[in-house]
Design a protein around this motif. Structure first.
Motif, PDB file in Angstrom:
ATOM      1  N   VAL A  16       1.259  -0.907   0.147  1.00 45.82           N
ATOM      2  CA  VAL A  16       0.213   0.034   0.023  1.00 45.82           C
ATOM      3  C   VAL A  16       1.303   1.458   0.219  1.00 45.82           C
ATOM      4  CG1 VAL A  16      -1.491   1.217   1.270  1.00 45.82           C
ATOM      5  CG2 VAL A  16      -2.221  -0.693   1.205  1.00 45.82           C
ATOM      6  N   ALA A  17       0.982   2.025  -0.920  1.00 42.94           N
ATOM      7  CA  ALA A  17       1.165   3.810  -1.391  1.00 42.94           C
ATOM      8  C   ALA A  17       0.878   4.238  -0.658  1.00 42.94           C
ATOM      9  CB  ALA A  17       1.810   3.862  -2.770  1.00 42.94           C
ATOM     10  N   TYR A  18       2.028   5.367  -0.223  1.00 45.23           N
ATOM     11  CA  TYR A  18       1.395   6.336   0.793  1.00 45.23           C
ATOM     12  C   TYR A  18       2.011   7.532   1.303  1.00 45.23           C
ATOM     13  CZ  TYR A  18       3.920   5.727   4.981  1.00 45.23           C
ATOM     14  OH  TYR A  18       5.043   5.394   5.537  1.00 45.23           O
ATOM     15  N   ALA A  19       1.805   9.032   1.188  1.00 48.73           N
ATOM     16  CA  ALA A  19       2.437   9.883   0.912  1.00 48.73           C
ATOM     17  C   ALA A  19       1.673  10.941   2.168  1.00 48.73           C
ATOM     18  CB  ALA A  19       1.689  10.450  -0.935  1.00 48.73           C
ATOM     19  N   ALA A  20       3.109  11.897   2.174  1.00 45.30           N
ATOM     20  CA  ALA A  20       2.673  12.795   3.162  1.00 45.30           C
ATOM     21  C   ALA A  20       2.996  14.429   2.294  1.00 45.30           C
ATOM     22  CB  ALA A  20       3.909  12.455   4.782  1.00 45.30           C
ATOM     23  N   ALA A  21       2.444  14.842   2.531  1.00 46.20           N
ATOM     24  CA  ALA A  21       2.862  16.680   2.489  1.00 46.20           C
ATOM     25  C   ALA A  21       2.266  17.405   2.968  1.00 46.20           C
ATOM     26  CB  ALA A  21       1.973  16.809   0.992  1.00 46.20           C
ATOM     27  N   GLY A  22       3.174  18.309   3.618  1.00 52.04           N
ATOM     28  CA  GLY A  22       3.012  20.082   4.489  1.00 52.04           C
ATOM     29  C   GLY A  22       3.363  19.448   6.114  1.00 52.04           C
ATOM     30  N   ALA A  23       3.473  19.968   6.810  1.00 52.68           N
ATOM     31  CA  ALA A  23       3.976  20.270   8.060  1.00 52.68           C
ATOM     32  C   ALA A  23       2.949  20.456   9.000  1.00 52.68           C
ATOM     33  CB  ALA A  23       5.068  21.243   7.753  1.00 52.68           C
ATOM     34  N   GLY A  24       2.643  20.270  10.289  1.00 48.81           N
ATOM     35  CA  GLY A  24       1.903  20.571  11.378  1.00 48.81           C
ATOM     36  C   GLY A  24       1.204  19.262  11.410  1.00 48.81           C
ATOM     37  N   LEU A  49      -5.427  21.873  -3.921  1.00 48.68           N
ATOM     38  CA  LEU A  49      -6.928  21.482  -2.661  1.00 48.68           C
ATOM     39  C   LEU A  49      -5.865  20.825  -1.776  1.00 48.68           C
ATOM     40  CD1 LEU A  49      -9.550  20.686  -1.842  1.00 48.68           C
ATOM     41  CD2 LEU A  49      -9.543  18.396  -2.457  1.00 48.68           C
ATOM     42  N   PHE A  50      -5.200  19.641  -2.461  1.00 48.12           N
ATOM     43  CA  PHE A  50      -4.190  19.022  -1.086  1.00 48.12           C
ATOM     44  C   PHE A  50      -2.945  20.201  -0.624  1.00 48.12           C
ATOM     45  CE2 PHE A  50      -5.352  14.753  -3.990  1.00 48.12           C
ATOM     46  CZ  PHE A  50      -6.055  14.488  -3.098  1.00 48.12           C
ATOM     47  N   GLU A  51      -2.522  21.115  -1.205  1.00 48.25           N
ATOM     48  CA  GLU A  51      -1.837  22.237  -0.861  1.00 48.25           C
ATOM     49  C   GLU A  51      -2.454  22.634   0.037  1.00 48.25           C
ATOM     50  OE1 GLU A  51       0.464  24.203  -4.367  1.00 48.25           O
ATOM     51  OE2 GLU A  51       2.466  22.314  -4.158  1.00 48.25           O
ATOM     52  N   GLY A  52      -3.876  23.502  -0.341  1.00 47.67           N
ATOM     53  CA  GLY A  52      -4.538  24.275   0.735  1.00 47.67           C
ATOM     54  C   GLY A  52      -4.915  23.489   1.917  1.00 47.67           C
ATOM     55  N   LEU A  53      -4.686  21.775   1.751  1.00 48.29           N
ATOM     56  CA  LEU A  53      -5.386  21.869   2.915  1.00 48.29           C
ATOM     57  C   LEU A  53      -3.856  21.105   3.834  1.00 48.29           C
ATOM     58  CD1 LEU A  53      -7.229  18.189   2.106  1.00 48.29           C
ATOM     59  CD2 LEU A  53      -8.151  20.975   3.607  1.00 48.29           C
ATOM     60  N   ALA A  54      -2.690  21.459   3.599  1.00 45.87           N
ATOM     61  CA  ALA A  54      -1.425  21.141   4.010  1.00 45.87           C
ATOM     62  C   ALA A  54      -0.543  21.989   4.451  1.00 45.87           C
ATOM     63  CB  ALA A  54      -0.549  19.864   3.224  1.00 45.87           C
ATOM     64  N   ARG A  55      -0.945  23.060   4.080  1.00 47.30           N
ATOM     65  CA  ARG A  55      -0.555  24.448   4.928  1.00 47.30           C
ATOM     66  C   ARG A  55      -0.882  24.261   5.929  1.00 47.30           C
ATOM     67  NH1 ARG A  55       2.262  26.990   0.961  1.00 47.30           N
ATOM     68  NH2 ARG A  55       1.694  26.613  -1.046  1.00 47.30           N
ATOM     69  N   GLY A  56      -0.711  24.014   7.231  1.00 49.04           N
ATOM     70  CA  GLY A  56      -1.212  24.144   8.457  1.00 49.04           C
ATOM     71  C   GLY A  56      -1.164  22.408   9.139  1.00 49.04           C
ATOM     72  N   ARG A  57      -1.053  21.188   8.385  1.00 49.10           N
ATOM     73  CA  ARG A  57      -1.792  20.311   8.971  1.00 49.10           C
ATOM     74  C   ARG A  57      -0.509  19.010   7.623  1.00 49.10           C
ATOM     75  NH1 ARG A  57      -3.849  22.227  12.203  1.00 49.10           N
ATOM     76  NH2 ARG A  57      -6.191  21.591  12.704  1.00 49.10           N
ATOM     77  N   THR A  58      -0.510  18.086   8.111  1.00 51.05           N
ATOM     78  CA  THR A  58       0.348  17.018   7.571  1.00 51.05           C
ATOM     79  C   THR A  58      -0.862  15.678   6.576  1.00 51.05           C
ATOM     80  OG1 THR A  58       2.204  16.766   8.849  1.00 51.05           O
ATOM     81  CG2 THR A  58       2.188  15.587   7.120  1.00 51.05           C
ATOM     82  N   VAL A  59      -0.748  16.152   5.904  1.00 51.75           N
ATOM     83  CA  VAL A  59      -1.790  15.487   4.776  1.00 51.75           C
ATOM     84  C   VAL A  59      -1.210  13.979   4.554  1.00 51.75           C
ATOM     85  CG1 VAL A  59      -3.154  16.094   3.119  1.00 51.75           C
ATOM     86  CG2 VAL A  59      -2.829  18.154   4.118  1.00 51.75           C
ATOM     87  N   LEU A  60      -1.890  12.885   5.557  1.00 50.98           N
ATOM     88  CA  LEU A  60      -1.671  12.050   4.356  1.00 50.98           C
ATOM     89  C   LEU A  60      -2.678  11.167   3.727  1.00 50.98           C
ATOM     90  CD1 LEU A  60      -0.644  10.459   8.400  1.00 50.98           C
ATOM     91  CD2 LEU A  60       1.056  10.923   6.300  1.00 50.98           C
ATOM     92  N   ARG A  61      -2.167  11.203   2.705  1.00 48.22           N
ATOM     93  CA  ARG A  61      -2.838  10.026   1.544  1.00 48.22           C
ATOM     94  C   ARG A  61      -2.759   8.835   0.801  1.00 48.22           C
ATOM     95  NH1 ARG A  61      -3.408  12.633  -3.627  1.00 48.22           N
ATOM     96  NH2 ARG A  61      -0.932  13.145  -3.849  1.00 48.22           N
ATOM     97  N   TYR A  62      -3.399   7.684   0.886  1.00 47.15           N
ATOM     98  CA  TYR A  62      -2.811   7.184  -0.395  1.00 47.15           C
ATOM     99  C   TYR A  62      -3.634   6.000  -1.102  1.00 47.15           C
ATOM    100  CZ  TYR A  62      -7.448   4.714   1.883  1.00 47.15           C
ATOM    101  OH  TYR A  62      -8.859   4.647   2.679  1.00 47.15           O
ATOM    102  N   ASP A  63      -3.050   5.416  -1.611  1.00 45.54           N
ATOM    103  CA  ASP A  63      -3.380   4.952  -2.735  1.00 45.54           C
ATOM    104  C   ASP A  63      -4.318   3.418  -2.229  1.00 45.54           C
ATOM    105  OD1 ASP A  63      -3.145   6.638  -4.795  1.00 45.54           O
ATOM    106  OD2 ASP A  63      -1.460   5.780  -5.503  1.00 45.54           O
ATOM    107  N   ARG A  64      -5.592   3.126  -2.203  1.00 42.17           N
ATOM    108  CA  ARG A  64      -5.493   1.225  -2.149  1.00 42.17           C
ATOM    109  C   ARG A  64      -5.104   0.094  -2.938  1.00 42.17           C
ATOM    110  NH1 ARG A  64     -10.198   4.529  -2.831  1.00 42.17           N
ATOM    111  NH2 ARG A  64     -11.895   4.276  -1.303  1.00 42.17           N
ATOM    112  N   PRO A  65      -5.466  -0.743  -2.764  1.00 40.12           N
ATOM    113  CA  PRO A  65      -4.928  -1.967  -3.713  1.00 40.12           C
ATOM    114  C   PRO A  65      -6.147  -1.862  -4.000  1.00 40.12           C
ATOM    115  CG  PRO A  65      -4.690  -2.645  -1.467  1.00 40.12           C
ATOM    116  CD  PRO A  65      -5.677  -1.177  -1.199  1.00 40.12           C
ATOM    117  N   GLY A  66      -4.848  -1.907  -5.805  1.00 39.79           N
ATOM    118  CA  GLY A  66      -5.706  -2.292  -7.269  1.00 39.79           C
ATOM    119  C   GLY A  66      -5.749  -0.430  -7.740  1.00 39.79           C
TER     120      GLY A  66
END
Length: 339
Positions: A16-24, A49-66
């Motif tokens: 399962v691949a995941y990504a983090a962006a931002g800080a907080g 959108l994701f950068e807007g969420l990640a300004r002040g937060r560490t946004v964790l996203r993932y790709d579900r299997p498949g």
């Protein structure tokens, strides 16, 4: 802003691949039916959108299997429990103890069930454009037709769903989104996950959600009925419903700024200042266009009258300026911004 890619494993060995962006403080994002961590980061609207969420937060996203960068060789067998297993793996690998959760589309019922089962770990819950009972999304003949179309004609199915999900998008963005869906998964996986969208039911868990919850929905969402948002907001004890104007189901299409403003206010974050989209030089624009055509560095050099090493240098500077890693991401960015 750049995202940091990593991966973890399910008990059966599935990656399962995941990504983090931002800080907080961590914000766990549970997306819709299909995802691709790299290609989504290359789409200007989605990245905004994701950068807007990640300004002040560490946004964790993932790709579900498949999907996306996760394992595509293991049969998915999508179910609510398999989705929760994916979340278990990502949360454990990221090492977070307490966090906020945002669900979008199919991610909404998954987020509801997760929050109901993890009342101590989830601090706040944001639910956008989703549902609690999948059978209420559309009549049976419509559901059967759409799943059948996706399974048998994935190209056409992706185009049809893009028109439903993003009616307010530009032609270039719709084209990029349709291509992105096809690259994000196989037809069989897409049909399996779409079936889960229609089958899932978490109405029995609504009353067990303890986290302060924001339910936000666009008034004329063409994929998720507004009545489902009202059902969710009524069922969760500490929920607030915000209805925004618009027709697009995808959160980053339409007035994304209004959506970000509501979400950031709920999370206690300050309003965003205007962001500037990355710009390429004239030569870099030429190189990006040729990358989109599938040309190699040598072929790009021949087309532009430069040597292969110079073409490679231009390509590397494009990657840095756009904050992407691959030629496919450059192509996705070009289609979305130039069609």
């Amino acid at each position: 802003m750049e995202q940091r890619l990593d991966s973890t494993y399910l008990p059966n060995g599935t990656t399962v691949a995941y990504a983090a962006a931002g800080a907080g403080p961590p914000l766990l994002f549970i997306g819709g039916w299909l995802s691709h961590l790299e290609l989504s980061w290359a789409l200007p609207a989605e990245r905004y959108l994701f950068e807007g969420l990640a300004r002040g937060r560490t946004v964790l996203r993932y790709d579900r299997p498949g999907c996306g960068l996760s394992d595509r060789t293991t049969p998915v067998g999508a179910s609510l429990e398999s989705e929760l297993d994916n979340l278990d793996a990502v949360v454990a690998a990221s090492g977070v103890d307490r966090y906020e959760v945002m669900g979008s589309s199919l991610g909404v019922p998954i987020a509801i069930e997760w929050a109901a089962r993890h009342p101590i770990e989830v601090d706040r819950l944001v639910l956008y454009g989703g549902w609690a009972r999948g059978v209420d999304i559309a009549p049976v003949p419509v559901r059967e037709h759409v799943v059948g179309l996706v399974r048998s004609h994935w190209g056409l199915g992706a185009d049809v769903l893009t028109d439903i999900f993003a009616p307010e998008a530009s032609a270039g963005t719709r084209s990029a989104l349709a291509a992105y869906q096809r690259q994000a998964s196989s037809a069989a996986t897409a049909a399996d996950l779409l079936t889960l969208c229609y089958r899932i039911d978490v109405t029995g868990s609504l009353a067990n959600v303890r986290a302060p919850t924001l339910v936000v929905h666009r008034e004329h969402d063409r994929a998720a009925p507004l009545d489902q948002a009202r059902l969710i907001a009524t069922g969760i004890p500490a929920a607030t419903l915000r209805i925004l104007p618009g027709r697009s189901h995808l959160p980053y299409i339409g007035d994304a700024d209004a959506l970000l403003t509501v979400i950031r206010d709920f999370l206690g974050l300050p309003a965003l200042r205007g962001a500037t989209a990355p710009q390429l030089t004239a030569r870099q624009e030429q190189v990006a266009a040729l990358v989109t055509q599938g040309l190699t560095n040598r072929e790009i050099g021949e087309q532009l009258g430069i040597d292969e090493r110079s073409a490679e240098g231009h390509l590397e500077r494009i990657r840095i300026r756009l904050g992407v890693r691959s030629r496919a991401q450059i192509a996705a960015w070009w289609v979305a911004t130039n069609s």
